[in-house]
Scaffold this active site. Sequence first.
Site, PDB file in Angstrom:
ATOM      1  N   LYS A  12      12.649  32.718  84.481  1.00 54.50           N
ATOM      2  CA  LYS A  12      11.512  32.735  83.556  1.00 54.50           C
ATOM      3  C   LYS A  12      10.659  31.497  83.819  1.00 54.50           C
ATOM      4  O   LYS A  12      11.005  30.389  83.423  1.00 54.50           O
ATOM      5  CB  LYS A  12      11.973  32.741  82.093  1.00 54.50           C
ATOM      6  CG  LYS A  12      10.799  33.140  81.185  1.00 54.50           C
ATOM      7  CD  LYS A  12      10.768  32.435  79.860  1.00 54.50           C
ATOM      8  CE  LYS A  12      10.118  31.089  79.839  1.00 54.50           C
ATOM      9  NZ  LYS A  12       8.690  31.031  80.156  1.00 54.50           N
TER      10      LYS A  12
ATOM     11  N   GLY B 259      12.981  21.221  81.848  1.00 59.21           N
ATOM     12  CA  GLY B 259      11.870  21.151  80.899  1.00 59.21           C
ATOM     13  C   GLY B 259      12.038  19.960  79.987  1.00 59.21           C
ATOM     14  O   GLY B 259      12.714  18.982  80.338  1.00 59.21           O
TER      15      GLY B 259
ATOM     16  N   GLU C 270      13.334  18.233  74.148  1.00 57.88           N
ATOM     17  CA  GLU C 270      13.297  18.993  72.887  1.00 57.88           C
ATOM     18  C   GLU C 270      13.762  20.444  73.096  1.00 57.88           C
ATOM     19  O   GLU C 270      14.629  20.941  72.370  1.00 57.88           O
ATOM     20  CB  GLU C 270      11.843  18.977  72.429  1.00 57.88           C
ATOM     21  CG  GLU C 270      11.651  19.126  70.972  1.00 57.88           C
ATOM     22  CD  GLU C 270      10.146  19.121  70.677  1.00 57.88           C
ATOM     23  OE1 GLU C 270       9.324  19.288  71.594  1.00 57.88           O
ATOM     24  OE2 GLU C 270       9.820  18.956  69.502  1.00 57.88           O
TER      25      GLU C 270
ATOM     26  N   GLY D 229      15.375  21.581  75.687  1.00 59.38           N
ATOM     27  CA  GLY D 229      16.757  21.518  76.197  1.00 59.38           C
ATOM     28  C   GLY D 229      17.763  21.476  75.051  1.00 59.38           C
ATOM     29  O   GLY D 229      18.807  22.138  75.101  1.00 59.38           O
TER      30      GLY D 229
ATOM     31  N   GLU E  68      17.941  19.756  83.089  1.00 59.87           N
ATOM     32  CA  GLU E  68      17.165  18.693  83.752  1.00 59.87           C
ATOM     33  C   GLU E  68      15.995  18.413  82.827  1.00 59.87           C
ATOM     34  O   GLU E  68      15.087  19.230  82.729  1.00 59.87           O
ATOM     35  CB  GLU E  68      16.627  19.179  85.103  1.00 59.87           C
ATOM     36  CG  GLU E  68      17.679  19.573  86.111  1.00 59.87           C
ATOM     37  CD  GLU E  68      18.324  18.386  86.795  1.00 59.87           C
ATOM     38  OE1 GLU E  68      17.950  17.239  86.493  1.00 59.87           O
ATOM     39  OE2 GLU E  68      19.221  18.624  87.612  1.00 59.87           O
TER      40      GLU E  68
ATOM     41  N   CYS F  65       8.859  14.448  86.130  1.00 62.24           N
ATOM     42  CA  CYS F  65       9.897  13.956  85.209  1.00 62.24           C
ATOM     43  C   CYS F  65      10.407  12.574  85.611  1.00 62.24           C
ATOM     44  O   CYS F  65      10.764  11.774  84.769  1.00 62.24           O
ATOM     45  CB  CYS F  65      11.035  14.959  85.143  1.00 62.24           C
ATOM     46  SG  CYS F  65      11.569  15.491  86.761  1.00 62.24           S
TER      47      CYS F  65
ATOM     48  N   GLU G  56       7.881  10.050  76.708  1.00 63.77           N
ATOM     49  CA  GLU G  56       7.393  10.609  77.972  1.00 63.77           C
ATOM     50  C   GLU G  56       5.967  11.112  77.772  1.00 63.77           C
ATOM     51  O   GLU G  56       5.729  12.000  76.955  1.00 63.77           O
ATOM     52  CB  GLU G  56       8.297  11.757  78.404  1.00 63.77           C
ATOM     53  CG  GLU G  56       7.940  12.276  79.773  1.00 63.77           C
ATOM     54  CD  GLU G  56       8.818  13.440  80.200  1.00 63.77           C
ATOM     55  OE1 GLU G  56       9.018  14.367  79.401  1.00 63.77           O
ATOM     56  OE2 GLU G  56       9.292  13.420  81.338  1.00 63.77           O
TER      57      GLU G  56
HETATM   58  P1  NAD Z   1       8.990  22.869  78.171  1.00 60.28           P
HETATM   59  O1  NAD Z   1      10.315  22.374  77.732  1.00 60.28           O
HETATM   60  O2  NAD Z   1       7.941  23.028  77.160  1.00 60.28           O
HETATM   61  O3  NAD Z   1       9.142  24.320  78.859  1.00 60.28           O
HETATM   62  C1  NAD Z   1      10.001  24.530  79.961  1.00 60.28           C
HETATM   63  C2  NAD Z   1      10.317  26.020  80.039  1.00 60.28           C
HETATM   64  O4  NAD Z   1      11.053  26.400  78.887  1.00 60.28           O
HETATM   65  C3  NAD Z   1       9.102  26.922  80.087  1.00 60.28           C
HETATM   66  O5  NAD Z   1       9.367  28.020  80.933  1.00 60.28           O
HETATM   67  C4  NAD Z   1       8.982  27.386  78.643  1.00 60.28           C
HETATM   68  O6  NAD Z   1       8.315  28.628  78.505  1.00 60.28           O
HETATM   69  C5  NAD Z   1      10.446  27.514  78.264  1.00 60.28           C
HETATM   70  N1  NAD Z   1      10.709  27.442  76.831  1.00 60.28           N
HETATM   71  C6  NAD Z   1       9.959  26.856  75.859  1.00 60.28           C
HETATM   72  N2  NAD Z   1      10.561  27.001  74.656  1.00 60.28           N
HETATM   73  C7  NAD Z   1      11.717  27.669  74.873  1.00 60.28           C
HETATM   74  C8  NAD Z   1      12.780  28.095  74.034  1.00 60.28           C
HETATM   75  N3  NAD Z   1      12.766  27.870  72.726  1.00 60.28           N
HETATM   76  N4  NAD Z   1      13.824  28.745  74.592  1.00 60.28           N
HETATM   77  C9  NAD Z   1      13.877  28.965  75.924  1.00 60.28           C
HETATM   78  N5  NAD Z   1      12.888  28.592  76.787  1.00 60.28           N
HETATM   79  C10 NAD Z   1      11.826  27.948  76.256  1.00 60.28           C
HETATM   80  O7  NAD Z   1       8.583  21.915  79.373  1.00 60.28           O
HETATM   81  P2  NAD Z   1       7.215  21.895  80.164  1.00 60.28           P
HETATM   82  O8  NAD Z   1       6.194  21.387  79.217  1.00 60.28           O
HETATM   83  O9  NAD Z   1       6.979  23.200  80.852  1.00 60.28           O
HETATM   84  O10 NAD Z   1       7.534  20.815  81.313  1.00 60.28           O
HETATM   85  C11 NAD Z   1       7.461  19.474  81.080  1.00 60.28           C
HETATM   86  C12 NAD Z   1       8.818  18.881  80.770  1.00 60.28           C
HETATM   87  O11 NAD Z   1       9.740  19.206  81.795  1.00 60.28           O
HETATM   88  C13 NAD Z   1       8.795  17.378  80.721  1.00 60.28           C
HETATM   89  O12 NAD Z   1       9.543  16.906  79.636  1.00 60.28           O
HETATM   90  C14 NAD Z   1       9.472  16.961  82.033  1.00 60.28           C
HETATM   91  O13 NAD Z   1      10.061  15.706  82.035  1.00 60.28           O
HETATM   92  C15 NAD Z   1      10.452  18.043  82.203  1.00 60.28           C
HETATM   93  N6  NAD Z   1      10.855  18.143  83.609  1.00 60.28           N
HETATM   94  C16 NAD Z   1      12.091  17.683  83.986  1.00 60.28           C
HETATM   95  C17 NAD Z   1      12.477  17.734  85.316  1.00 60.28           C
HETATM   96  C18 NAD Z   1      13.828  17.238  85.759  1.00 60.28           C
HETATM   97  O14 NAD Z   1      14.249  17.579  86.864  1.00 60.28           O
HETATM   98  N7  NAD Z   1      14.533  16.474  84.948  1.00 60.28           N
HETATM   99  C19 NAD Z   1      11.599  18.254  86.265  1.00 60.28           C
HETATM  100  C20 NAD Z   1      10.365  18.709  85.853  1.00 60.28           C
HETATM  101  C21 NAD Z   1      10.005  18.661  84.517  1.00 60.28           C
END
Ligand code: NAD
Length: 505
Positions: free
Chosen positions: A185, A238, A241, A243, A260, A294, A395
């Site tokens: 997804k 992602g 929060e 996570g 992650e 990230c 962040e």
């Molecule tokens: P996000 O957490 O908003 O979304 C990530 C994914 O989760 C998206 O596909 C989103 O649609 C989905 N999602 C949102 N709510 C959900 C829920 N309740 N249940 C299941 N899935 C859900 O993150 P983002 O805004 O897309 O990306 C930015 C974040 O990702 C930043 O915090 C960044 O640090 C982190 N990130 C971490 C790494 C790493 O390797 N540690 C790499 C890239 C990005």
Amino acid sequence: MAANTQQALDFQLYINGEWTPARSGETFDVFNPANGERVARVAKAGSSDVDAAIAAARQTFDSGVWSRRTPQERAAVLNQFARKIVENAQELGYLEVISSGATIRRVSSMDIMGSAFVMQQSAGFALEYCYVNHLGPGIGAPSNNQVWREPLGVVAAITPWNFPMILAMWKLAPALAMGNSVVVKPATYTPLSTLKLAQLATEAGIPPGVFNVVAGPGASIGEALVKDPRVDKVAFTGSTEVGQRIMELASGTVKRVTLELGGKSPAIVLPDADLELTIPGLLYGFCLHTGQVCQSGTRILVHDSMYDQVLEGMSQMAAKIKIGNTLDPSTGMGPLVSNQQLDTVLGYIQSGLDEGARLVYGGKRITDSGLDKGHYVEPTIFADVRNDMKIAQEEIFGPVASVIRYSSVEEAIEIANDTIYGLAAGVWSCDVNQALKISRELKAGTVWINDWHAIRPDAPFGGYKQSGFGRELGRQSLDEYSQVKHVHVSLTPELRQRPWASSLF
Ligand code: NAD
């Protein structure tokens, strides 16, 4: 199949090896962050589409069509998949740039080759992997004991918008190498390259149903994937929060989870650092992909003795970054992904000013002609930042550096570790022994010495503390997509020779 319309591309979902419209017939739009134009219309999955994708993945996994192939057979297909990625580099790169706001300069070098390398590396690891470990002689009575590694089953991979293709591959490559079936997804801003990858996987010989893609809102279809009892593991990248929410939901079916998450990585500049190297390195650390990375080095800890010199050098270097059209190969930095992200970043810049940090470079939205319809922001450098300020603790996910002063190595280490995150850290110094000594004290999953963003497919990547757990990349990533079974074969034919016989009868 994905088709070109006059104005925008059309994408359907990819389920069971076929382009599939959403059952509801609904779609959503994808926009180019560089100019605000609509670039694609994508089928919006609902719960019945998620159900169909999981059913296809479950059925193919249970049938053994992929899961029971030999590692050699799977590796050959994965290498073919890697070749397909390279052959389709131009289209994949274009899709990534027009949806994520990445520059073509970066995508064409780092992201495409990075994706193909990860797939090849996982294929290589699969060939060498220890699937069966034979234990020593029986304990108490003769036996043959083996520890098997088996695939998990159905993996749900949930990815963010910043590096859609690479981060999907970090999950897909080890999952497929170990024989799992996957439902990905992608984030709603950036589903295009992931959908294209699914088509290429089928062309490479991955059986239908092994790699499915459902696009749509996280809160509905993401949660449906996490809750479904037919899904054995969730691999998530992602925000911290989301996570946390995923961990909570996954507990309902006791699912495996790897997370992650976010970061606020410290870069420690020691007094002996080579500034010719360090200053561009610091800029690369927090400006790559407009800071939406990230592991960005956003807290820059500089020794008293060189504080002003480093700030001056950073400001001069920031002015040299060419910001503009993401499809122009000379552009170094593009826009933020969305208007919402722009508001978030500008809000953090305001909070830095409100809390008394000194703005030494940037700080504004860029509204020059040609960029005014995109979500562009200047590289931004704050001095006199205290580590308890919001801009040093949260962040931002934008090109904003908090430069913090320190006077002893002990103080630098203490500040570096004073965060809820632990994804990456770095030390800039000509004394590698000193830098290694500091690395031992840093609570982070990756430490770079005189470098940044140096990620390789054979080195594990992941977080300490609230940056998550589990590792992607590296040999260990195959462990994350398999489970352990112990098989005991008694080699004692007679009842009386068995140690338990006398304990009950
Ligand atoms: P996000 O957490 O908003 O979304 C990530 C994914 O989760 C998206 O596909 C989103 O649609 C989905 N999602 C949102 N709510 C959900 C829920 N309740 N249940 C299941 N899935 C859900 O993150 P983002 O805004 O897309 O990306 C930015 C974040 O990702 C930043 O915090 C960044 O640090 C982190 N990130 C971490 C790494 C790493 O390797 N540690 C790499 C890239 C990005």
